[in-house]
Design an enzyme around this catalytic site. Structure first.
Site, PDB file in Angstrom:
ATOM      1  N   LYS A 172      23.349  94.465  66.317  1.00  0.00           N
ATOM      2  CA  LYS A 172      22.881  93.425  65.396  1.00  0.00           C
ATOM      3  C   LYS A 172      23.350  93.746  63.979  1.00  0.00           C
ATOM      4  O   LYS A 172      22.884  94.688  63.353  1.00  0.00           O
ATOM      5  CB  LYS A 172      21.361  93.296  65.386  1.00  0.00           C
ATOM      6  CG  LYS A 172      20.963  92.031  64.604  1.00  0.00           C
ATOM      7  CD  LYS A 172      19.554  92.036  64.067  1.00  0.00           C
ATOM      8  CE  LYS A 172      19.387  92.697  62.728  1.00  0.00           C
ATOM      9  NZ  LYS A 172      20.022  92.017  61.576  1.00  0.00           N
ATOM     10  N   GLY A 225      20.074 101.827  56.980  1.00  0.00           N
ATOM     11  CA  GLY A 225      19.445 100.865  56.080  1.00  0.00           C
ATOM     12  C   GLY A 225      18.453 101.574  55.178  1.00  0.00           C
ATOM     13  O   GLY A 225      18.592 102.764  54.898  1.00  0.00           O
ATOM     14  N   SER A 226      17.434 100.838  54.767  1.00  0.00           N
ATOM     15  CA  SER A 226      16.483 101.390  53.796  1.00  0.00           C
ATOM     16  C   SER A 226      15.529 102.378  54.466  1.00  0.00           C
ATOM     17  O   SER A 226      15.281 102.319  55.672  1.00  0.00           O
ATOM     18  CB  SER A 226      15.669 100.260  53.170  1.00  0.00           C
ATOM     19  OG  SER A 226      14.762  99.741  54.127  1.00  0.00           O
ATOM     20  N   VAL A 229      12.458 100.535  56.113  1.00  0.00           N
ATOM     21  CA  VAL A 229      12.682  99.990  57.460  1.00  0.00           C
ATOM     22  C   VAL A 229      12.934 101.138  58.452  1.00  0.00           C
ATOM     23  O   VAL A 229      12.486 101.093  59.601  1.00  0.00           O
ATOM     24  CB  VAL A 229      13.850  98.974  57.464  1.00  0.00           C
ATOM     25  CG1 VAL A 229      14.139  98.491  58.878  1.00  0.00           C
ATOM     26  CG2 VAL A 229      13.524  97.788  56.563  1.00  0.00           C
ATOM     27  N   GLY A 230      13.604 102.181  57.994  1.00  0.00           N
ATOM     28  CA  GLY A 230      13.860 103.341  58.856  1.00  0.00           C
ATOM     29  C   GLY A 230      12.579 103.937  59.414  1.00  0.00           C
ATOM     30  O   GLY A 230      12.515 104.323  60.586  1.00  0.00           O
ATOM     31  N   GLU A 247      20.156 106.607  59.284  1.00  0.00           N
ATOM     32  CA  GLU A 247      20.880 106.915  58.046  1.00  0.00           C
ATOM     33  C   GLU A 247      20.247 106.075  56.951  1.00  0.00           C
ATOM     34  O   GLU A 247      20.421 104.856  56.933  1.00  0.00           O
ATOM     35  CB  GLU A 247      22.362 106.557  58.185  1.00  0.00           C
ATOM     36  CG  GLU A 247      23.181 107.563  58.940  1.00  0.00           C
ATOM     37  CD  GLU A 247      23.069 108.961  58.367  1.00  0.00           C
ATOM     38  OE1 GLU A 247      22.897 109.103  57.137  1.00  0.00           O
ATOM     39  OE2 GLU A 247      23.132 109.914  59.146  1.00  0.00           O
ATOM     40  N   GLU A 379      15.826 104.775  44.814  1.00  0.00           N
ATOM     41  CA  GLU A 379      17.152 104.215  45.087  1.00  0.00           C
ATOM     42  C   GLU A 379      17.193 102.774  44.578  1.00  0.00           C
ATOM     43  O   GLU A 379      16.447 101.919  45.051  1.00  0.00           O
ATOM     44  CB  GLU A 379      17.450 104.248  46.589  1.00  0.00           C
ATOM     45  CG  GLU A 379      18.868 103.815  46.895  1.00  0.00           C
ATOM     46  CD  GLU A 379      19.222 103.891  48.377  1.00  0.00           C
ATOM     47  OE1 GLU A 379      18.456 103.397  49.204  1.00  0.00           O
ATOM     48  OE2 GLU A 379      20.296 104.450  48.689  1.00  0.00           O
TER      49      GLU A 379
END
Ligand code: UN1
Length: 489
Positions: A172, A225-226, A229-230, A247, A379
């Site tokens: 996705k 991603g962020s 969300v990780g 990552e 970040e």
């Protein structure tokens, strides 16, 4: 340009017919649509991948690798066309877009070669008539969820090692760059990857992404991603005992010592901070510098950053493209207030740039930034650079380490002792001496320590650790029962 999901070798729409628009961040114009997929579409993709796995795992690895060589050749042939489109859909400048596609080509060759390696290990048995070794086995269906900032390279980093190891894939891509993902699927199809081995479902995270993470037949998840969300992906995947490779973010520093080659520092810092409009997880967002060089460094950084030309990524004159979308722009804008509140001094930028309908932000530099302030800790993922003062190399390393992330760090010095000091003590997965924080090559492990991930590494031989399980094999050819730890003592 309208594209579909790619499931079982066919291009199909979402079952409910809904579409998602993709637009150019430099102009805000819609350039095409893709399906806005739901869990039912993910189900179809996973079913195809699960069925294809039965045969794909038995295709000899050298043959799987050869298909990746074909992928590499096709990507090379289409490099310019895909790069031009990358500049439009993602917004990065054309030279960097070509680099993005090149990174995928490099990975296809590297992982193609793994088809003839995929090395296991042989260990001597404790017993006379017995053989023992460990081999890498594929896992099954791999779920890949990728970001928009490297829309061709990052899917390649995940997909190619997954495939060469014998897994099948449900992929996705990010909502912001789905058409580039479809172009990558065209390449996979043309290379002769069998139907169902690679499947793509476009859509958003809460629906399509979540369905991949929660699907019981997806056995390994790789997400970039962020950090926010990780954590969700790790928690949901962990509950289902899936293998999860993450990552996540970075807040990368360049450390500049008084003895540094200042011209080089300027080139590297401008490139690291404002290249890709600061939208790399490896981007330079902090400069940590000692007092002797600080004033000259900040003056010259500002002078250089002032000259950067903002514009459409496809224009070869452009140095800095747009941010990806309105949300990203709003986030960067919100740090103006944070900087003010925390007593940082604005040296350059600090505001939007009005160019057409695009999401542009001025290259921005602050000094007088406290190492523990939000500006230095969070970040931002935009063209914002903070200058922080340090007493000496020990203090600089401590400040560089004083964040939750641990992806990349650079030190600029002519003193080999200081360089080795930094190499030993930096808590980052990537460490550069006299080079920017960006620009990792695919032959070495890529990833970060601490809050940047959960220990895995992409690229290089280490990517295979995510997409394989170790199987230890013992073959007893004695014809009798030989008991380990007992009969040999
Ligand atoms: C990323 O920003 O997520 O090292 C990846 C680099 C690139 C990859 C960046 N090769 O900057």
């Amino acid at each position: 340009m309208d594209y579909q999901n790619f499931i079982n070798g066919e291009w199909v729409g979402a079952k409910n017919g809904q579409r998602l628009e993709s637009y150019e961040p430099a102009t805000g114009e819609v350039i095409g649509t893709v399906p806005l997929s739901q869990a039912e579409d993910v189900d179809a993709a996973v079913a195809a991948a699960k069925a294809a796995y039965k045969e794909w795992r038995l295709v000899p690895a050298p043959a799987r690798g050869e298909m990746l060589f074909t992928v590499a050749e096709l990507l090379k042939r289409r490099k310019e066309e895909i790069s031009q489109f990358l500049s439009r859909e993602m917004g990065k400048v054309i030279a960097e877009a070509r680099g993005d596609v090149q990174e995928a080509i490099d990975m296809a060759y590297y992982m193609g070669g793994e088809g003839r390696r995929l090395f296991g290990k042989v260990a001597p048995s404790e017993l006379r008539h017995k053989a023992s070794w460990a081999q890498r086995d594929p896992i099954g269906v791999a779920g890949l969820i990728t970001p928009w900032n490297f829309p061709v390279a990052i899917p390649a980093w995940k997909m190619f090692p997954a495939l060469v190891a014998g897994n099948t894939v449900v992929f996705k891509p990010a909502e912001d760059t789905p058409i580039l993902a479809a172009l990558l699927m065209e390449v996979m199809q043309e290379a002769g990857i069998p139907d169902g081995v690679v499947n793509m479902v476009t859509g958003d995270g809460p629906n399509a992404g979540n369905a991949i993470v929660e699907h019981p037949d997806v056995k390994v998840i790789s997400f970039t991603g962020s950090a926010a969300v990780g954590r969700i992906v790790a928690a949901k995947g962990g509950k289902l005992l899936k293998k999860v490779s993450l990552e996540l973010g970075g807040k990368n520093a360049v450390i500049v010592m008084d003895d540094a080659n200042l011209d080089l520092v300027l080139d590297a810092t401008i490139w690291g901070a404002f290249g890709t409009t600061g939208q790399r997880c490896t981007a330079t967002s902090r400069v940590i510098t000692t007092a002797g060089i600080r004033d000259e460094l900040s003056e010259r950084l500002v002078a250089r950053a002032k000259q950067l030309r903002l514009g459409h990524g496809a224009d070869p004159e452009t140095d800095v493209g747009p941010l990806i979308n309105q949300e990203a722009l709003d986030k960067v804008v919100s740090y103006e207030q944070v900087a003010q509140e925390q007593g940082a001094r604005l040296l350059l930028g600090g505001e939007r740039a009005e160019i057409g309908g695009g999401f542009f932000y001025q290259p921005t530099i602050y000094d007088n930034v406290g190492a523990t302030s939000r500006l230095a800790q969070e970040e931002i993922f935009g063209p914002v650079l903070s200058i922080i003062e340090a007493d000496d190399v020990v203090d600089a390393i401590e400040k560089a380490n004083s964040i939750e992330y641990g992806l990349s760090c650079a030190i600029f010095t002519q003193d080999v002792n200081r360089a080795f000091h930094a190499i030993r003590d930096l808590e980052t997965g990537l460490c550069y001496v006299n080079h920017s924080t960006i620009g990792a090559e695919i032959s070495l492990p890529f990833g970060g320590m601490k809050g940047t991930g959960n220990g895995g590494r992409e690229a290089a031989w280490t990517a295979l650790d995510t997409f394989t399980e170790w199987k230890s094999v013992y073959v007893d050819w004695s014809g009798t029962l030989q008991r380990a730890q007992i009969d040999n003592r």
